[in-house]
Write an enzyme that holds these catalytic residues in place. Structure first.
Site, PDB file in Angstrom:
ATOM      1  N   ASP A 117      56.997   4.639 -20.046  1.00 43.84           N
ATOM      2  CA  ASP A 117      58.306   4.669 -20.702  1.00 43.84           C
ATOM      3  C   ASP A 117      58.599   6.120 -21.086  1.00 43.84           C
ATOM      4  O   ASP A 117      57.798   7.009 -20.835  1.00 43.84           O
ATOM      5  CB  ASP A 117      58.331   3.709 -21.889  1.00 43.84           C
ATOM      6  CG  ASP A 117      57.298   4.066 -22.943  1.00 43.84           C
ATOM      7  OD1 ASP A 117      56.665   5.140 -22.831  1.00 43.84           O
ATOM      8  OD2 ASP A 117      57.115   3.273 -23.880  1.00 43.84           O
ATOM      9  N   GLY A 163      67.252  -1.947 -24.724  1.00 37.69           N
ATOM     10  CA  GLY A 163      67.908  -2.376 -25.954  1.00 37.69           C
ATOM     11  C   GLY A 163      68.081  -3.864 -26.097  1.00 37.69           C
ATOM     12  O   GLY A 163      68.929  -4.320 -26.865  1.00 37.69           O
ATOM     13  N   ASP A 191      57.975  -5.962 -18.695  1.00 37.72           N
ATOM     14  CA  ASP A 191      56.747  -5.572 -19.392  1.00 37.72           C
ATOM     15  C   ASP A 191      56.831  -6.127 -20.793  1.00 37.72           C
ATOM     16  O   ASP A 191      57.930  -6.308 -21.323  1.00 37.72           O
ATOM     17  CB  ASP A 191      56.625  -4.044 -19.485  1.00 37.72           C
ATOM     18  CG  ASP A 191      57.504  -3.487 -20.589  1.00 37.72           C
ATOM     19  OD1 ASP A 191      58.721  -3.344 -20.376  1.00 37.72           O
ATOM     20  OD2 ASP A 191      56.993  -3.246 -21.697  1.00 37.72           O
ATOM     21  N   CYS A 194      45.309 -23.837 -15.910  1.00 41.75           N
ATOM     22  CA  CYS A 194      45.124 -22.396 -15.673  1.00 41.75           C
ATOM     23  C   CYS A 194      43.830 -22.114 -14.912  1.00 41.75           C
ATOM     24  O   CYS A 194      42.816 -22.803 -15.086  1.00 41.75           O
ATOM     25  CB  CYS A 194      45.111 -21.662 -17.015  1.00 41.75           C
ATOM     26  SG  CYS A 194      44.944 -19.878 -16.840  1.00 41.75           S
ATOM     27  N   CYS A 206      42.275 -19.026 -15.004  1.00 46.02           N
ATOM     28  CA  CYS A 206      41.672 -17.772 -15.494  1.00 46.02           C
ATOM     29  C   CYS A 206      40.221 -17.990 -15.926  1.00 46.02           C
ATOM     30  O   CYS A 206      39.764 -19.121 -16.100  1.00 46.02           O
ATOM     31  CB  CYS A 206      42.501 -17.184 -16.635  1.00 46.02           C
ATOM     32  SG  CYS A 206      42.143 -17.881 -18.251  1.00 46.02           S
ATOM     33  N   CYS A 227      39.806 -20.146 -19.109  1.00 44.40           N
ATOM     34  CA  CYS A 227      40.038 -21.589 -18.965  1.00 44.40           C
ATOM     35  C   CYS A 227      39.021 -22.246 -18.028  1.00 44.40           C
ATOM     36  O   CYS A 227      38.718 -23.427 -18.162  1.00 44.40           O
ATOM     37  CB  CYS A 227      41.454 -21.844 -18.476  1.00 44.40           C
ATOM     38  SG  CYS A 227      42.679 -21.322 -19.695  1.00 44.40           S
ATOM     39  N   HIS A 277      43.641 -14.946 -20.775  1.00 46.00           N
ATOM     40  CA  HIS A 277      44.416 -16.165 -20.502  1.00 46.00           C
ATOM     41  C   HIS A 277      45.919 -15.900 -20.584  1.00 46.00           C
ATOM     42  O   HIS A 277      46.680 -16.300 -19.699  1.00 46.00           O
ATOM     43  CB  HIS A 277      44.046 -17.303 -21.451  1.00 46.00           C
ATOM     44  CG  HIS A 277      45.062 -18.394 -21.380  1.00 46.00           C
ATOM     45  ND1 HIS A 277      45.179 -19.212 -20.267  1.00 46.00           N
ATOM     46  CD2 HIS A 277      46.096 -18.724 -22.193  1.00 46.00           C
ATOM     47  CE1 HIS A 277      46.222 -20.023 -20.433  1.00 46.00           C
ATOM     48  NE2 HIS A 277      46.790 -19.736 -21.585  1.00 46.00           N
TER      49      HIS A 277
HETATM   50 ZN   LIG Z   1      43.717 -19.476 -18.748  1.00 47.00          ZN
END
Ligand SMILES: [Zn+2]
Length: 369
Positions: free
Chosen positions: A91, A214, A264, A302, A304, A307, A333
Site C-alpha cells: 500500500d 475509502g 486484502d 474445510c 486446511c 480442520c 483456517h
Molecule cells: Zn480449516
C-alpha cells in the site's frame, strides 16, 4: 510486457481472470492475506503456499519505519527478505498515516507525522511513497492517497482533489510499470459524483489497475454495495479492480458479483488472535464452553491443516491457555476459508452458476431463515 491482465470468463458483472506479474501469475478473483510487518502474523510462507495464497500485501508505513525500506532494498527487496517468491503488493502508507500516526501537518505537498513506535518525525509525499515502494520492490504498488470518512462530503471533496493531484505526481515519479505496476486509487466515499470525478480523472493517467479506496471504514454494507454498483461500471473492463481492506466473507461475495478482482484484509488473522473462526454458518467464538468436549473440526467442510488434524476441544484449550499454536491454527483456517470461498466463486464464474453459489452461501453464512 511483464504485467498484464487477462479476463478469461465473465458472468454478469463478475469476472474470472489471470493477473501476470514478474513473480508469477495470479488467478482472480484473489484474496491477499496481509503481512503488515512483512509477515502474515504467525503463518510461515510454506503454509500460505499450501493454502493457495498467491498474493500477499505488506505495509509501506510500517516497513518504512522499521526495519527501513533502504535496508530491505539492500537485502534484495521484500520477496527475498520475507522469503516469499510469489507476488507482493504494497500500500502507499497513506492509510496508516491517517489512522495510526499522530499527524502534525497535512498540506497539498504531503503529510508530516510522528511515528507510532518512537514519536520520531517523518514526512511522506507522493514522491517519497514511490521511492519507498520502489525500495521495497513489490509487484503492485499504490498511489499515495488521502483516505477520509466515507460520509463526510466536505472533507471528501478536498480528499478527491488532493488524491488526484498526488496521483499525477506518483505517475511522474513512477512512469514505467514494467517492474512494478502502479495502481490509481479511486476515492469519493459514498458519493456517486465524487467517485465519478475521481475515476474519470485517474483514467487520464492510464494506470495498469485501479483500486477502490475509502470503503469498509465505517459505512453500512448497503452503502458499500451501492458505491460498488456505481463505481465499478466506470472503471475500464480490461484492467484489474482492487477493493482495498475488504475481507468479510459476505462482502467478498457481494463485491465479486459486482466485478471486483483483488481483495486484502487483516480480518482473518486479527480475529483468529481473538479466538474467532470463520465457518459456513458464520463467525464462531472458539473460546466458548460449548466447544470444550467437541471432537469435531472447526469447520467440517474445510481442507486446511487445522480442520484435518485437530478438534474444536483442543483449539479451545489452546486459546484458553493462550498458546501460540492456537492463534496459528485459527489463522491458517481463517485464511484458507477465505481463499477457498474466493476460489469457489471463481469456479462458479467459469461454470456459469455464480448467483446460485452466492445466494446459497449468503443464506447459510448470514443465517437468513
Ligand atoms: Zn480449516
Amino acid at each position: 510486457m511483464s504485467f498484464y491482465f487477462d479476463v478469461i470468463k465473465t458472468q454478469g458483472n463478475a469476472r474470472a481472470g489471470v493477473l501476470h506479474t514478474l513473480h508469477g501469475a495470479i488467478e482472480t478473483p484473489v484474496f491477499a492475506p496481509v503481512g503488515t510487518q512483512a509477515t502474515v502474523k504467525t503463518v510461515p510462507p510454506r503454509d500460505l503456499e499450501d493454502m493457495g495464497a498467491r498474493l500477499v500485501l505488506a505495509n509501506t508505513y510500517h516497513l518504512h519505519l522499521r526495519p527501513g525500506d533502504e535496508l530491505v532494498r539492500d537485502l534484495g527487496g521484500l520477496h527475498r527478505f520475507m522469503a516469499w517468491p510469489h507476488p507482493v503488493l504494497t500500500d502507499s502508507g497513506g492509510f496508516q498515516v491517517f489512522s495510526l500516526a499522530q499527524i502534525s501537518r497535512i498540506d497539498d505537498d504531503g503529510v508530516t507525522f510522528r511515528s507510532h513506535i518512537d514519536g520520531s518525525l517523518h514526512r511522506l509525499t507522493p514522491e517519497s511513497s514511490m521511492q519507498i515502494q520502489e525500495n521495497l520492490g513489490a509487484d503492485i504498488i499504490m498511489c499515495f492517497d488521502q483516505c477520509a470518512n466515507p460520509t463526510d462530503r466536505a472533507i471528501l471533496e478536498t480528499s478527491v482533489a488532493r488524491t488526484n493531484a498526488w496521483a499525477v505526481r506518483c505517475r511522474e515519479a513512477h512512469p514505467d510499470d514494467t517492474q512494478q505496476a502502479l495502481f490509481g486509487i479511486v476515492q469519493g466515499g459514498i458519493y456517486e459524483d465524487l467517485r465519478g470525478q475521481s475515476a474519470a480523472f485517474l483514467q487520464t493517467l492510464d494506470f495498469p489497475g485501479y483500486a477502490i479506496g475509502g470503503l469498509a471504514v465505517g459505512e453500512t454494507k448497503e452503502q458499500m454495495c451501492r458505491t460498488l454498483d456505481f463505481t465499478l461500471p466506470i472503471l475500464p473492463d480490461d484492467k484489474p479492480r482492487y477493493l482495498m481492506g475488504v475481507g468479510e466473507p459476505d462482502d467478498l461475495a457481494q463485491a465479486i458479483l459486482r466485478g471486483v478482482d483483488i481483495f486484502d484484509c487483516v480480518m482473518p488473522t486479527r480475529v483468529a488472535r481473538h479466538g474467532a473462526a470463520l465457518t459456513p454458518d458464520g463467525r464462531i467464538n472458539m473460546r466458548n464452553l460449548q466447544h470444550a468436549r467437541d471432537e469435531n473440526p472447526v469447520d467440517e467442510t474445510c481442507d486446511c491443516y487445522c480442520c484435518r488434524r485437530f478438534t474444536r476441544a483442543y483449539i479451545r484449550h489452546l486459546l484458553k491457555a493462550e498458546e501460540i499454536l492456537g492463534y496459528y491454527l485459527l489463522s491458517v483456517h481463517n485464511i484458507r476459508f477465505l481463499i477457498k470461498h474466493v476460489q469457489a466463486m471463481r469456479a462458479a464464474i467459469v461454470g456459469g452458476d455464480l448467483s446460485e453459489y452466492v445466494n446459497a452461501f449468503l443464506q447459510r453464512y448470514l443465517q437468513l431463515a
